[in-house]
Motif scaffolding. Structure first.
Motif, PDB file in Angstrom:
ATOM      1  N   GLU A 228       0.844  -1.186   0.000  1.00  0.00           N
ATOM      2  CA  GLU A 228       0.000   0.000   0.000  1.00  0.00           C
ATOM      3  C   GLU A 228       0.885   1.244   0.000  1.00  0.00           C
ATOM      4  N   PRO A 229       0.692   2.149  -0.951  1.00  0.00           N
ATOM      5  CA  PRO A 229       1.462   3.396  -0.948  1.00  0.00           C
ATOM      6  C   PRO A 229       0.864   4.412   0.018  1.00  0.00           C
ATOM      7  N   ALA A 230       1.470   5.575   0.096  1.00  0.00           N
ATOM      8  CA  ALA A 230       0.940   6.655   0.923  1.00  0.00           C
ATOM      9  C   ALA A 230      -0.473   7.009   0.485  1.00  0.00           C
ATOM     10  N   GLU A 231      -1.301   7.380   1.445  1.00  0.00           N
ATOM     11  CA  GLU A 231      -2.708   7.678   1.156  1.00  0.00           C
ATOM     12  C   GLU A 231      -2.851   8.773   0.107  1.00  0.00           C
ATOM     13  N   GLU A 232      -2.004   9.793   0.182  1.00  0.00           N
ATOM     14  CA  GLU A 232      -2.130  10.913  -0.753  1.00  0.00           C
ATOM     15  C   GLU A 232      -1.923  10.453  -2.192  1.00  0.00           C
ATOM     16  N   ALA A 233      -1.052   9.467  -2.405  1.00  0.00           N
ATOM     17  CA  ALA A 233      -0.761   9.000  -3.756  1.00  0.00           C
ATOM     18  C   ALA A 233      -1.976   8.390  -4.440  1.00  0.00           C
ATOM     19  N   VAL A 234      -2.884   7.827  -3.669  1.00  0.00           N
ATOM     20  CA  VAL A 234      -4.053   7.169  -4.263  1.00  0.00           C
ATOM     21  C   VAL A 234      -5.263   8.085  -4.353  1.00  0.00           C
ATOM     22  N   GLU A 235      -5.152   9.289  -3.815  1.00  0.00           N
ATOM     23  CA  GLU A 235      -6.272  10.226  -3.847  1.00  0.00           C
ATOM     24  C   GLU A 235      -6.408  10.852  -5.233  1.00  0.00           C
ATOM     25  N   ARG A 236      -7.567  10.689  -5.825  1.00  0.00           N
ATOM     26  CA  ARG A 236      -7.783  11.228  -7.171  1.00  0.00           C
ATOM     27  C   ARG A 236      -7.608  12.750  -7.195  1.00  0.00           C
ATOM     28  N   THR A 237      -8.051  13.436  -6.168  1.00  0.00           N
ATOM     29  CA  THR A 237      -7.925  14.900  -6.130  1.00  0.00           C
ATOM     30  C   THR A 237      -6.453  15.305  -6.154  1.00  0.00           C
ATOM     31  N   PHE A 238      -5.632  14.627  -5.354  1.00  0.00           N
ATOM     32  CA  PHE A 238      -4.198  14.936  -5.352  1.00  0.00           C
ATOM     33  C   PHE A 238      -3.582  14.635  -6.714  1.00  0.00           C
ATOM     34  N   GLN A 239      -3.904  13.489  -7.287  1.00  0.00           N
ATOM     35  CA  GLN A 239      -3.361  13.129  -8.592  1.00  0.00           C
ATOM     36  C   GLN A 239      -3.686  14.196  -9.641  1.00  0.00           C
ATOM     37  N   ASP A 240      -4.948  14.611  -9.675  1.00  0.00           N
ATOM     38  CA  ASP A 240      -5.367  15.586 -10.684  1.00  0.00           C
ATOM     39  C   ASP A 240      -4.719  16.953 -10.464  1.00  0.00           C
ATOM     40  N   LYS A 241      -4.610  17.364  -9.212  1.00  0.00           N
ATOM     41  CA  LYS A 241      -3.951  18.642  -8.927  1.00  0.00           C
ATOM     42  C   LYS A 241      -2.473  18.594  -9.274  1.00  0.00           C
ATOM     43  N   LEU A 242      -1.830  17.469  -8.976  1.00  0.00           N
ATOM     44  CA  LEU A 242      -0.420  17.313  -9.300  1.00  0.00           C
ATOM     45  C   LEU A 242      -0.206  17.390 -10.802  1.00  0.00           C
ATOM     46  N   ILE A 243      -0.992  16.657 -11.561  1.00  0.00           N
ATOM     47  CA  ILE A 243      -0.828  16.662 -13.014  1.00  0.00           C
ATOM     48  C   ILE A 243      -1.071  18.054 -13.588  1.00  0.00           C
ATOM     49  N   ALA A 244      -2.064  18.751 -13.073  1.00  0.00           N
ATOM     50  CA  ALA A 244      -2.328  20.114 -13.543  1.00  0.00           C
ATOM     51  C   ALA A 244      -1.148  21.031 -13.238  1.00  0.00           C
ATOM     52  N   ARG A 245      -0.555  20.873 -12.057  1.00  0.00           N
ATOM     53  CA  ARG A 245       0.594  21.707 -11.693  1.00  0.00           C
ATOM     54  C   ARG A 245       1.817  21.370 -12.534  1.00  0.00           C
ATOM     55  N   LEU A 246       2.014  20.098 -12.826  1.00  0.00           N
ATOM     56  CA  LEU A 246       3.145  19.716 -13.664  1.00  0.00           C
ATOM     57  C   LEU A 246       2.973  20.236 -15.097  1.00  0.00           C
ATOM     58  N   ALA A 247       1.764  20.212 -15.581  1.00  0.00           N
ATOM     59  CA  ALA A 247       1.492  20.779 -16.903  1.00  0.00           C
ATOM     60  C   ALA A 247       1.814  22.265 -16.916  1.00  0.00           C
ATOM     61  N   GLU A 248       1.457  22.953 -15.844  1.00  0.00           N
ATOM     62  CA  GLU A 248       1.735  24.375 -15.728  1.00  0.00           C
ATOM     63  C   GLU A 248       3.238  24.652 -15.696  1.00  0.00           C
ATOM     64  N   LEU A 249       3.974  23.869 -14.933  1.00  0.00           N
ATOM     65  CA  LEU A 249       5.415  24.087 -14.791  1.00  0.00           C
ATOM     66  C   LEU A 249       6.198  23.755 -16.054  1.00  0.00           C
ATOM     67  N   THR A 250       5.733  22.759 -16.823  1.00  0.00           N
ATOM     68  CA  THR A 250       6.488  22.301 -17.975  1.00  0.00           C
ATOM     69  C   THR A 250       5.964  22.818 -19.309  1.00  0.00           C
ATOM     70  N   GLY A 251       4.706  23.267 -19.327  1.00  0.00           N
ATOM     71  CA  GLY A 251       4.097  23.635 -20.591  1.00  0.00           C
ATOM     72  C   GLY A 251       3.713  22.439 -21.431  1.00  0.00           C
ATOM     73  N   VAL A 252       3.694  21.251 -20.831  1.00  0.00           N
ATOM     74  CA  VAL A 252       3.381  20.004 -21.532  1.00  0.00           C
ATOM     75  C   VAL A 252       2.158  19.380 -20.879  1.00  0.00           C
ATOM     76  N   THR A 253       1.175  19.010 -21.667  1.00  0.00           N
ATOM     77  CA  THR A 253      -0.013  18.356 -21.138  1.00  0.00           C
ATOM     78  C   THR A 253      -0.040  16.898 -21.572  1.00  0.00           C
ATOM     79  N   LEU A 254      -0.618  16.058 -20.727  1.00  0.00           N
ATOM     80  CA  LEU A 254      -0.768  14.650 -21.077  1.00  0.00           C
ATOM     81  C   LEU A 254      -1.746  14.523 -22.247  1.00  0.00           C
ATOM     82  N   PRO A 255      -1.409  13.734 -23.243  1.00  0.00           N
ATOM     83  CA  PRO A 255      -2.339  13.570 -24.375  1.00  0.00           C
ATOM     84  C   PRO A 255      -3.571  12.762 -23.990  1.00  0.00           C
TER      85      PRO A 255
END
Length: 255
Positions: A228-255
């Protein structure tokens, strides 16, 4: 036989994984930080299906790595192995990001988005990811005092969350995260309790095995066993916020 791209495969766990897969008869695309390191791969490099060269600290070079891999063709699997551990200070990449964040989080995110989608994705994390909660407040360490151990833990949390998010967003891809343990590598040191063969085994198994146990997605592994990983890693809200922030920082969005 599969074709597998492995980041950070000039030494350590990445090199061990490449040697293991080549010995099994698979094709491997290696990655080295510089042309000098690529040239020093020697016999391993001569056995490879290709060598992508570029420094993962740089977004521009990370894009070039993706281009080099795409030019070879679609990978069956990608092992996101490259990483740094103890950095004395935040540092600054050409784009101004913290070095640990750039190599451990931004680069695998960018490569995931920019390389043609493979059948399998494997992200190397660490048991230390459980100490990485709360990173979204200051993801790039622009206001907090630098803490290398905390920064490392956060980035390893990020890649677990990314792996689990992709299992949800890309159901046709098998996406998993692996904790290889404290391994006897240049990073881990000679006093580490895990030998390098054991350390590389789970990620190569997940990348190519047809065992029913390996044909799963959205899991966190340690030495061929699910954990079992850390609880935050499995939270959909955290995952979506992280991906949005990474897209912002890199200028690259997941296809």
């Amino acid at each position: 036989m599969a074709i597998v791209f492995i980041t950070g495969s000039a030494d350590g766990l990445g090199r061990a994984a490449a040697q293991s897969l080549l010995d099994q008869g698979h094709r491997v695309v290696l990655h080295a930080r510089s042309a000098d390191r690529a040239a020093a791969l020697g016999e391993l490099g001569s056995r490879a299906a290709g060598i992508a060269v570029g420094d993962l600290r740089s977004a521009e070079e990370t894009r070039r790595i993706a281009d080099q891999v795409n030019a070879i063709g679609r990978m069956d699997a990608i092992i996101h192995n490259a990483g740094v551990y103890s950095q004395p200070d935040r540092g600054a990449t050409p784009e101004g990001h913290a070095t640990t964040l750039a190599i451990n989080t931004l680069a695998p995110y960018m490569l995931t988005a920019l390389i043609e989608r493979p059948a399998r994705l494997v992200y190397l994390s660490s048991g230390l990811h459980r100490g990485g909660e709360g990173s979204l407040t200051d993801l790039d360490w622009t206001t907090r005092p630098w803490d290398s151990a905390k920064a490392y833990a956060e980035t390893k949390l990020h890649v677990v969350a990314l792996a689990l998010a992709l299992a949800r967003l890309w159901p046709e891809v098998l996406s998993n995260a692996v904790d290889p343990g404290w391994v006897q590598t240049r990073m881990g040191g000679t006093s580490a309790p895990v030998d390098i063969e054991t350390g590389q085994r789970t990620q190569t198994w997940l990348a190519v095995s047809d065992d029913p146990e390996a044909l799963v997605s959205g899991r966190y592994w340690h030495h061929l066993r699910q954990q079992e990983p850390a609880e935050e890693a499995v939270e959909r809200t955290f995952q979506d916020k992280l991906i949005a922030r990474l897209a912002e920082l890199t200028g690259v969005t997941l296809p």
